[in-house]
Design a protein around this motif. Structure first.
Motif, PDB file in Angstrom:
ATOM      1  N   GLN A  78     -27.741 -38.878  89.090  1.00 53.09           N
ATOM      2  CA  GLN A  78     -26.808 -39.053  87.992  1.00 53.09           C
ATOM      3  C   GLN A  78     -27.460 -39.827  86.861  1.00 53.09           C
ATOM      4  OE1 GLN A  78     -23.576 -41.279  89.644  1.00 53.09           O
ATOM      5  NE2 GLN A  78     -24.857 -42.948  90.331  1.00 53.09           N
ATOM      6  N   VAL A  79     -26.883 -39.694  85.669  1.00 52.11           N
ATOM      7  CA  VAL A  79     -27.328 -40.458  84.504  1.00 52.11           C
ATOM      8  C   VAL A  79     -26.099 -41.072  83.861  1.00 52.11           C
ATOM      9  CG1 VAL A  79     -29.369 -39.032  84.068  1.00 52.11           C
ATOM     10  CG2 VAL A  79     -27.174 -38.426  82.999  1.00 52.11           C
ATOM     11  N   ASN A  80     -26.323 -42.145  83.138  1.00 51.21           N
ATOM     12  CA  ASN A  80     -25.231 -42.798  82.419  1.00 51.21           C
ATOM     13  C   ASN A  80     -24.764 -41.888  81.291  1.00 51.21           C
ATOM     14  OD1 ASN A  80     -23.718 -44.511  80.607  1.00 51.21           O
ATOM     15  ND2 ASN A  80     -24.512 -46.228  81.810  1.00 51.21           N
ATOM     16  N   ARG A  81     -23.472 -41.645  81.252  1.00 51.25           N
ATOM     17  CA  ARG A  81     -22.943 -40.720  80.251  1.00 51.25           C
ATOM     18  C   ARG A  81     -23.064 -41.253  78.834  1.00 51.25           C
ATOM     19  NH1 ARG A  81     -17.394 -39.707  83.280  1.00 51.25           N
ATOM     20  NH2 ARG A  81     -16.650 -39.188  81.182  1.00 51.25           N
ATOM     21  N   THR A  82     -23.161 -42.551  78.670  1.00 48.92           N
ATOM     22  CA  THR A  82     -23.294 -43.106  77.316  1.00 48.92           C
ATOM     23  C   THR A  82     -24.646 -42.773  76.698  1.00 48.92           C
ATOM     24  OG1 THR A  82     -24.090 -45.204  78.205  1.00 48.92           O
ATOM     25  CG2 THR A  82     -21.720 -44.990  77.856  1.00 48.92           C
ATOM     26  N   THR A  83     -25.589 -42.272  77.511  1.00 46.04           N
ATOM     27  CA  THR A  83     -26.890 -41.871  76.952  1.00 46.04           C
ATOM     28  C   THR A  83     -26.860 -40.461  76.402  1.00 46.04           C
ATOM     29  OG1 THR A  83     -27.699 -41.009  79.070  1.00 46.04           O
ATOM     30  CG2 THR A  83     -28.039 -43.361  78.623  1.00 46.04           C
ATOM     31  N   LEU A  84     -25.744 -39.762  76.552  1.00 44.55           N
ATOM     32  CA  LEU A  84     -25.628 -38.381  76.084  1.00 44.55           C
ATOM     33  C   LEU A  84     -24.769 -38.342  74.829  1.00 44.55           C
ATOM     34  CD1 LEU A  84     -25.014 -36.563  79.492  1.00 44.55           C
ATOM     35  CD2 LEU A  84     -27.181 -36.974  78.319  1.00 44.55           C
ATOM     36  N   ALA A  85     -25.346 -37.877  73.754  1.00 48.94           N
ATOM     37  CA  ALA A  85     -24.608 -37.780  72.500  1.00 48.94           C
ATOM     38  C   ALA A  85     -23.569 -36.664  72.599  1.00 48.94           C
ATOM     39  CB  ALA A  85     -25.569 -37.504  71.351  1.00 48.94           C
ATOM     40  N   ALA A  86     -22.584 -36.716  71.739  1.00 50.17           N
ATOM     41  CA  ALA A  86     -21.587 -35.644  71.690  1.00 50.17           C
ATOM     42  C   ALA A  86     -22.279 -34.326  71.391  1.00 50.17           C
ATOM     43  CB  ALA A  86     -20.536 -35.953  70.626  1.00 50.17           C
ATOM     44  N   GLY A  87     -21.850 -33.263  72.052  1.00 49.48           N
ATOM     45  CA  GLY A  87     -22.426 -31.954  71.797  1.00 49.48           C
ATOM     46  C   GLY A  87     -22.857 -31.264  73.077  1.00 49.48           C
ATOM     47  N   TRP A  88     -23.624 -30.188  72.911  1.00 50.99           N
ATOM     48  CA  TRP A  88     -24.089 -29.392  74.040  1.00 50.99           C
ATOM     49  C   TRP A  88     -25.257 -30.074  74.734  1.00 50.99           C
ATOM     50  CZ3 TRP A  88     -21.657 -25.512  76.256  1.00 50.99           C
ATOM     51  CH2 TRP A  88     -20.721 -24.773  75.523  1.00 50.99           C
ATOM     52  N   HIS A  89     -25.251 -29.995  76.082  1.00 52.25           N
ATOM     53  CA  HIS A  89     -26.368 -30.486  76.883  1.00 52.25           C
ATOM     54  C   HIS A  89     -26.676 -29.474  77.983  1.00 52.25           C
ATOM     55  CE1 HIS A  89     -26.675 -34.499  75.103  1.00 52.25           C
ATOM     56  NE2 HIS A  89     -25.352 -34.461  75.025  1.00 52.25           N
ATOM     57  N   HIS A  90     -27.971 -29.401  78.321  1.00 52.00           N
ATOM     58  CA  HIS A  90     -28.444 -28.468  79.334  1.00 52.00           C
ATOM     59  C   HIS A  90     -28.774 -29.239  80.610  1.00 52.00           C
ATOM     60  CE1 HIS A  90     -31.728 -26.023  81.286  1.00 52.00           C
ATOM     61  NE2 HIS A  90     -30.786 -25.105  81.131  1.00 52.00           N
ATOM     62  N   PHE A  91     -28.296 -28.743  81.763  1.00 56.40           N
ATOM     63  CA  PHE A  91     -28.482 -29.416  83.040  1.00 56.40           C
ATOM     64  C   PHE A  91     -29.052 -28.431  84.062  1.00 56.40           C
ATOM     65  CE2 PHE A  91     -24.849 -31.386  80.931  1.00 56.40           C
ATOM     66  CZ  PHE A  91     -25.195 -32.732  80.962  1.00 56.40           C
ATOM     67  N   ILE A  92     -29.990 -28.922  84.855  1.00 58.87           N
ATOM     68  CA  ILE A  92     -30.464 -28.215  86.050  1.00 58.87           C
ATOM     69  C   ILE A  92     -30.466 -29.225  87.187  1.00 58.87           C
ATOM     70  CG2 ILE A  92     -32.399 -27.067  87.190  1.00 58.87           C
ATOM     71  CD1 ILE A  92     -33.238 -25.941  84.510  1.00 58.87           C
ATOM     72  N   ALA A  93     -29.829 -28.854  88.298  1.00 63.95           N
ATOM     73  CA  ALA A  93     -29.840 -29.691  89.500  1.00 63.95           C
ATOM     74  C   ALA A  93     -30.445 -28.870  90.630  1.00 63.95           C
ATOM     75  CB  ALA A  93     -28.428 -30.135  89.861  1.00 63.95           C
ATOM     76  N   THR A  94     -31.413 -29.460  91.365  1.00 62.00           N
ATOM     77  CA  THR A  94     -32.070 -28.746  92.468  1.00 62.00           C
ATOM     78  C   THR A  94     -31.989 -29.562  93.739  1.00 62.00           C
ATOM     79  OG1 THR A  94     -34.272 -29.709  92.094  1.00 62.00           O
ATOM     80  CG2 THR A  94     -33.690 -27.753  90.804  1.00 62.00           C
ATOM     81  N   TYR A  95     -32.062 -28.834  94.884  1.00 59.22           N
ATOM     82  CA  TYR A  95     -32.066 -29.484  96.202  1.00 59.22           C
ATOM     83  C   TYR A  95     -32.952 -28.673  97.134  1.00 59.22           C
ATOM     84  CZ  TYR A  95     -30.408 -31.464 100.605  1.00 59.22           C
ATOM     85  OH  TYR A  95     -30.342 -32.066 101.829  1.00 59.22           O
ATOM     86  N   ASP A  96     -33.954 -29.345  97.733  1.00 62.52           N
ATOM     87  CA  ASP A  96     -34.891 -28.641  98.609  1.00 62.52           C
ATOM     88  C   ASP A  96     -34.652 -28.919 100.087  1.00 62.52           C
ATOM     89  OD1 ASP A  96     -35.764 -31.216  98.948  1.00 62.52           O
ATOM     90  OD2 ASP A  96     -37.760 -30.909  98.071  1.00 62.52           O
ATOM     91  N   GLY A  97     -33.550 -29.534 100.427  1.00 62.50           N
ATOM     92  CA  GLY A  97     -33.263 -29.913 101.803  1.00 62.50           C
ATOM     93  C   GLY A  97     -33.446 -31.387 102.067  1.00 62.50           C
ATOM     94  N   ARG A  98     -34.137 -32.056 101.142  1.00 58.04           N
ATOM     95  CA  ARG A  98     -34.356 -33.498 101.271  1.00 58.04           C
ATOM     96  C   ARG A  98     -34.199 -34.198  99.918  1.00 58.04           C
ATOM     97  NH1 ARG A  98     -37.668 -36.944 104.683  1.00 58.04           N
ATOM     98  NH2 ARG A  98     -38.278 -35.107 105.855  1.00 58.04           N
ATOM     99  N   ASN A  99     -34.740 -33.582  98.877  1.00 61.87           N
ATOM    100  CA  ASN A  99     -34.796 -34.207  97.558  1.00 61.87           C
ATOM    101  C   ASN A  99     -33.824 -33.545  96.592  1.00 61.87           C
ATOM    102  OD1 ASN A  99     -37.251 -36.052  97.900  1.00 61.87           O
ATOM    103  ND2 ASN A  99     -38.053 -34.059  98.569  1.00 61.87           N
ATOM    104  N   LEU A 100     -33.126 -34.384  95.844  1.00 63.85           N
ATOM    105  CA  LEU A 100     -32.283 -33.930  94.733  1.00 63.85           C
ATOM    106  C   LEU A 100     -32.968 -34.304  93.433  1.00 63.85           C
ATOM    107  CD1 LEU A 100     -30.124 -34.950  97.113  1.00 63.85           C
ATOM    108  CD2 LEU A 100     -28.495 -34.186  95.370  1.00 63.85           C
ATOM    109  N   VAL A 101     -32.976 -33.393  92.460  1.00 64.85           N
ATOM    110  CA  VAL A 101     -33.603 -33.622  91.164  1.00 64.85           C
ATOM    111  C   VAL A 101     -32.618 -33.184  90.086  1.00 64.85           C
ATOM    112  CG1 VAL A 101     -35.564 -33.133  89.653  1.00 64.85           C
ATOM    113  CG2 VAL A 101     -35.883 -33.176  92.152  1.00 64.85           C
ATOM    114  N   LEU A 102     -32.515 -33.999  89.041  1.00 65.59           N
ATOM    115  CA  LEU A 102     -31.643 -33.664  87.908  1.00 65.59           C
ATOM    116  C   LEU A 102     -32.477 -33.619  86.638  1.00 65.59           C
ATOM    117  CD1 LEU A 102     -28.796 -33.167  86.759  1.00 65.59           C
ATOM    118  CD2 LEU A 102     -28.577 -35.650  86.465  1.00 65.59           C
TER     119      LEU A 102
END
Length: 918
Positions: A178-202
């Motif tokens: 997760q990231v702090n939402r206050t670091t995201l300006a108003a508008g469109w944002h692109h997200f990719i979340a992955t999981y390999d069975g052990r590691n989560l990446v955002l």
């Protein structure tokens, strides 16, 4: 054009040929190439096609693949460097649609399917938009959710369960990124979340933002086989706070891992790329490019179509300049609604709405933004409203829409809200759709309990022809009174016109029972018959009936408009503990051959109390206020505060007058009387802080009269500023008079303006400022003023001139926060008087000023610009009494004067609800 989509598996070249679509998927630096062709051309299997492809592969085999530079990324160029360095622009997403969700009730359901129960490795990609990324309720807010009631599955969304508001991806039991939402300006944002069975990446906007190592292999469980949702979490699904407010687009679910290189390319400097649905490992994608309907289509043969719930809407990702799109009415209830829309550029927000295409009511916000939301309040149930939206950019350009409509919800009957209409029936149940008639509601149906409100729909309620006027027996309690008032944005008129019935002398409304409040109504008699009666006396059979006779206990009349009846308010001795607040009372009475009859207020009280506060009483045929009136009537325990009384006379009759509180009242062309002209014993009157602009008379108080801090002037050439009637041998022993300000009246000489009449040894006329002449009656001229002769009133002030300039008084309404009473004395007769409203109005508020002398005909509208408003004092009109005829030779009555420009009274309203008309 080259459209290049990187993946981990292959590199494929897309080469444009006539009617051909060729995809290239670069994934690594490998020199092996696999080419996939899709074409409707008859040349698909031709030798020429085979030859061209192999030549192209040969050329590309010498090309070098490189990371995109910051410069090339900023231009949106391809991330493939060829020998000739040909740049290939991207196809962006900005020309497509996105799904808009209202955060209250809308979301998308994808029915359970085992293919959506991914384990690992897998990736989730999406775009999401919020006006303010700090928005959200206290519960988890799902954007893309396959959450299994908090025990399994996966979810991307917002979370406020931590001390810092976050956005991120979670697999319950495995971990969270997760990231702090206050670091995201108003508008469109692109997200990719992955999981390999052990590691989560955002990945957020082409950057690796956070990772989490579960420490050991962790399986994703699906114990309930729940549905996939867009815009709502399955976690705490019974709570409305788990819904997302904003837009989502291009949701893609993979059975493989996406990399940082993918994130950079797909973000494309915020423009995105349109990816093929034939990607390796793609389970499904949802483009949300539909223009409407209730289905969000899946890219995979409709296997995973989403079903749109409630008020979802499709909006363009790219909004045309100076255009309002996605106009939607949400949160519709019986009394309010929310209008939402989007613009491509920052602008202000305004909604104009009303019951017809003419609109008329405005709500607005000066805050600049691209997402707009305004609440409409005070609406009526089951009613069609017209509206349009508008905004202005910082440079002043206007963005607006066409007029649209919506319908509010119906309101079922309850023990707290009931409805009456002019065409209602005793057979109704008091609901909005099945209202009562007025007399049925006033007869206290068993369903009406203390604390209930009876709403009168707009219209005219005529008195029953054969039953006399309306009669109320409603009975509430001091803690829970029953209220009867006009429905929001409507105006009810109770009319005493009996249409040529010979006997007209009957009251329009008689109030019995207890603890009933009547608010925001008009009571009148529209009968055009003349007001000149042939029969003398106070009970002429042809006269108009009184508006209200109140015999109740603890009831209140609040903000009523009472006009053109036989008498305004009759507040009788049988009732007590009553309040009469903010009423406008005018043009009541009739002209008989003996004298004029009919008062604005006729009142008596013996036990408990009666309060008259902030009423405006003027232009009666007889007295503005008459108290007592019979030998056995009492005038005890009264409060008169904040009333405006003008163009009339006042009569106080005994014999029992005591405990009067007279505070901050305002008069003009109206002598204010405290007490009774004949010899009696009256006690305890407190008269303070009043603005008596036609003099004051104080009668026969044996003790306890206080007259302090009042301002007094008399505009009658024959009158005195202060007249005291007493037989007391020493008035200073029973009167507490002082701290007052007296202005010289319209006479230039003599200056006898303070009079004591009656049997007192001090009786006589006293001068405020002796210049010449002799003292009249018992005193010889001494060269001294009234203070020297009477030995009281020592701290009062005499001003040797009439009032000048302008004096303005304002009083906020206790029962209606959108209403203020404005009283203006304009001694210099200026065209315009400036009125400061304090914090009542804010910049941008729309308002109306209603001239009480023509309440339904003379209305000034404006927008508050700050500090004060300018009130025009010329051109103001006066409502003529119904049935007044200039040709008729009246017995005794003459039309009262229009007091403008010297004096005016207004009701100032914020434009929150119409004041009605009748």
């Amino acid at each position: 054009m080259f459209t290049i989509a990187p993946s981990y598996q292959q590199i494929c070249v897309l080469y444009p040929l006539p009617h051909k679509e060729i995809h290239i998927y670069p994934a690594s630096l490998s020199t092996s190439f696999i080419c996939h062709m899709k074409s409707s051309s008859p040349f698909r299997d031709s030798f020429l096609s085979w030859l061209l492809i192999h030549i192209l592969i040969l050329v590309l085999s010498t090309a070098t693949y490189s990371q995109p530079t910051r410069e090339s990324r900023s231009r949106g160029s391809a991330s493939l460097s060829l020998v000739e360095k040909v740049e290939s622009p991207q196809v962006t997403l900005m020309d497509g649609n996105a799904l808009s969700l209202n955060g209250v009730s809308s979301f998308v359901r994808v029915l359970p399917n085992p293919d959506l129960n991914v384990q690992g490795p897998f990736s989730l990609e999406l775009w999401a938009y919020m006006d303010n990324w700090s928005y959200g309720g206290p519960a988890r807010t799902g954007i893309v959710s396959k959450n299994e009631h908090g025990t399994g599955g996966y979810e991307f969304g917002l979370d406020l369960s931590f001390s810092s508001k976050t956005v991120g991806f979670t697999i319950p039991g495995c971990g969270m990124v997760q990231v702090n939402r206050t670091t995201l300006a108003a508008g469109w944002h692109h997200f990719i979340a992955t999981y390999d069975g052990r590691n989560l990446v955002l990945f957020v906007d082409g950057q690796t933002r956070t990772t989490f190592n579960a420490g050991a292999a962790c399986n994703v469980f699906y114990p309930y086989g729940a549905e996939l949702r867009f815009g709502r979490s399955m976690y705490n699904q019974d709570y409305g706070t788990n819904l997302f407010k904003g837009q989502i687009d291009e949701v893609r679910l993979y059975r493989r891992l996406l990399s940082l290189q993918d994130a950079i390319f797909r973000y494309n400097s915020g423009n995105g790329v349109r990816l093929p649905d034939s990607e390796s490992g793609l389970i499904s994608s949802w483009h949300f490019d539909e223009g409407g309907g209730t289905v969000a289509a899946s890219s995979r043969a409709r296997l995973f179509d989403g079903f749109i719930q409630n008020h979802s809407n499709f909006l363009p990702r790219f909004i045309p300049s100076l255009t309002a799109v996605g106009i939607e009415v949400t949160r519709i209830s019986t009394s309010r609604a929310t209008v939402e829309w989007r613009t491509s550029v920052d602008s202000t927000s305004k909604v104009e709405y009303g019951l017809s295409p003419d609109l008329g009511t405005v709500v607005s916000s000066t805050t600049l933004g691209t997402g707009h939301s305004l609440d409409l309040i005070g609406l009526a149930p089951l009613t069609t409203y017209y509206f349009k939206v508008e905004g202005r950019t910082a440079s002043g350009e206007v963005i607006d829409s066409k007029t649209r409509t919506f319908v509010t919800l119906d309101l079922p009957p309850s023990d707290q809200n009931f409805y009456v209409s002019a065409d209602g029936s005793p057979l109704g149940n008091g609901s909005y759709g099945s209202p009562w008639d007025l007399q049925t509601a006033l007869s206290h149906p068993t369903a009406v309990r203390p604390g209930a409100t009876i709403w009168l729909r707009g219209g005219r309620y005529y008195v029953p022809l054969f039953e006399g006027g309306f009669r109320s027996t409603l009975t509430g309690t001091p803690e829970a009174p029953i209220k009867i008032q006009s429905a929001p944005n409507e105006w009810a008129v109770i009319d005493g016109n009996v249409f040529f019935v010979p006997t007209k002398n009957r009251s329009i409304l008689t109030i019995q029972g207890a603890y009933t409040w009547f608010l925001d109504l008009e009571i009148t008699n529209s009968d055009p018959a003349g007001r000149k009666m042939p029969t003398p006396g106070s009970d002429s059979p042809e006269r108009r009936g009184a508006a209200i006779d109140d015999y109740s206990i603890g009831s209140k009349l609040i903000n009523l408009v009472i006009h053109d009846t036989g008498q305004g308010i009759g507040a009788w001795q049988q009732g007590h503990d009553n309040e009469y607040y903010g009423n406008i009372i005018y043009n009541n009475g009739w002209d008989g051959p003996d004298r004029t009859h009919g008062h604005g207020v006729y009142t008596q009280n013996n036990s408990g109390y009666k309060k008259f506060v902030d009423n405006v009483i003027f232009n009666p045929f007889s007295a503005t206020t008459r108290t007592g009136g019979t030998d056995d009537a009492s005038v005890r325990n009264y409060t008169f505060e904040g009333n405006v009384i003008f163009n009339g006379i006042m009569a106080w009759l005994g014999p029992n007058i005591e405990n009067l509180r007279v505070y901050r009242n305002y008069t003009y062309n109206q002598r204010f009387k405290v007490g009774h002209e004949i010899n009696s014993t009256y006690v305890n009157a407190d008269v303070r802080d009043n603005f008596f602009m036609s003099g004051v008379q104080l009668f026969e108080f044996s003790n306890g009269l206080t007259f302090r801090n009042n301002t007094v002037w008399n505009n009658d050439p024959l009158g005195k500023n202060v007249a005291i009637s007493t037989n007391a041998p020493s008035p200073r022993a029973i009167f507490n008079i002082g701290g007052n300000t007296y202005y010289r009246n319209v006479l230039t000489w003599p200056y006898w303006q303070f009079m004591i009449a009656g049997g007192s040894p001090t009786a006589g006329d006293y001068a405020f400022d002796r210049v010449t002449g002799t003292q009249v009656q018992t005193y010889n001229y001494t060269g001294k003023s009234w203070r020297d002769d009477l030995l009281f009133d020592n701290d009062s002030t005499y001003v040797d001139s009439p009032p000048s300039g302008a004096k303005v008084f304002t009083r906020r309404n206790q029962y209606d926060p959108s209403r203020m009473l404005v009283v203006i004395y304009n001694w210099d007769q200026r065209d315009v008087v400036e009125v400061s409203t304090g914090v009542f109005l804010r910049v941008g508020d729309r308002y109306e000023l209603r001239n009480v002398q023509d309440y339904f005909g003379d209305v000034i509208e404006g927008t508050f610009r700050g500090v004060s408003i300018n009130v025009p004092m010329r051109g103001r009109t006066q409502a003529r009494p119904i049935g007044y005829d200039d040709v008729t030779q009246w017995h005794n009555y003459s039309l009262p004067p229009n007091t403008f420009p010297k004096f005016g009274v207004f009701i100032l309203r914020k434009k929150a609800r119409p004041a009605g008309g009748g």
